[in-house]
Design an enzyme around this catalytic site. Structure first.
Site, short mmCIF file in Angstrom:
data_model
loop_
_atom_site.label_atom_id
_atom_site.label_comp_id
_atom_site.label_asym_id
_atom_site.label_seq_id
_atom_site.Cartn_x
_atom_site.Cartn_y
_atom_site.Cartn_z
CG HIS A 17 -1.89 -1.10 1.28
ND1 HIS A 17 -2.94 -1.22 0.41
CD2 HIS A 17 -1.95 -2.19 2.09
CE1 HIS A 17 -3.62 -2.32 0.68
NE2 HIS A 17 -3.04 -2.92 1.70
CG HIS A 22 -6.88 4.87 0.68
ND1 HIS A 22 -7.69 5.98 0.78
CD2 HIS A 22 -7.56 3.87 1.30
CE1 HIS A 22 -8.80 5.66 1.43
NE2 HIS A 22 -8.74 4.39 1.75
CG PHE A 68 -5.86 -2.38 7.05
CD1 PHE A 68 -5.38 -2.22 5.76
CD2 PHE A 68 -5.45 -3.47 7.79
CE1 PHE A 68 -4.50 -3.14 5.21
CE2 PHE A 68 -4.57 -4.39 7.26
CZ PHE A 68 -4.09 -4.22 5.96
CG ASN A 70 -11.59 -0.26 7.54
OD1 ASN A 70 -10.46 -0.56 7.92
ND2 ASN A 70 -12.45 -1.17 7.12
CG ASN A 116 -14.31 3.85 4.30
OD1 ASN A 116 -15.46 4.23 4.50
ND2 ASN A 116 -14.00 3.05 3.30
#
Length: 192
Positions: A17, A22, A68, A70, A116
């Site tokens: 990631h 993001h 993460f 969220n 989120n």
């Protein structure tokens, strides 16, 4: 207005990631740590990597959740409680679909706008009264493509634009830390 004592970068953990859209919030705080010659330290009770930097004559905590996106609120609430910091003294850097790459805006208060990480933070805090640094990543054009878009990597041109936006945000950070949020917004939001 209260000055900042905590800057949070939102993103997802893991090497897969690291370079995604993001993780724009992680990019911002990683840049601060690197620029100030500091290092991240894992603080397991805060579910985060933490560091401290000296800005505008005061020490400011940096927090990079290891949860993460969220589930970011768990880490942030733990940090606020541990350091006895009010949410109003926190800046959360995050990716923003509504702005093109290269755009960056400061904001205080509000909802989560579908982000989120912000959704989890506002749910756990019970409000949205904290500062945000909204880093533009662009929109794929259709809501069905959003997940793949945010989890995808920016193009070379987008990366250059995002890096420039993060530099502009870093330049006004001393004003934000000192509590002069209006002046910081004016400087950051004015295109020269």
């Amino acid at each position: 207005m209260l000055g900042l004592r905590l800057i949070v970068g939102l993103g997802n953990p893991g090497s897969e990631h690291t370079k995604t859209r993001h993780n724009a919030g992680f990019r911002f705080v990683d840049g601060l740590v690197q620029r100030e010659g500091q290092r991240w330290m894992l603080e397991s009770k805060l579910f985060a990597h933490v560091a401290r930097v000296f800005i505008a004559g005061q020490w400011v905590w940096l927090l990079r959740p290891v949860t993460f996106m969220n589930l970011s609120g768990k880490s942030i609430c733990a940090g606020l409680s541990f350091w006895k910091i009010k949410p109003e003294q926190m800046l959360v850097a995050h990716d923003e679909l509504d702005f093109p790459p290269g755009a960056v805006r400061l904001k205080f208060d509000g909802g989560h706008g579908g982000q989120n990480g912000l959704r989890d933070i506002t749910k756990l805090l019970g409000h949205g009264r904290f500062h945000r640094l909204r880093v533009g990543i662009g929109h794929p054009g259709h809501k069905d493509r959003v997940v793949n878009w945010v989890l995808g990597c920016p193009t070379c041109e987008e990366n250059i634009a995002i890096d420039a936006a993060l530099e502009r945000a870093s330049a006004v950070l001393p004003l934000v830390v000192a509590g002069d949020f209006d002046e910081a917004m004016k400087k950051l939001h004015t295109v020269v």
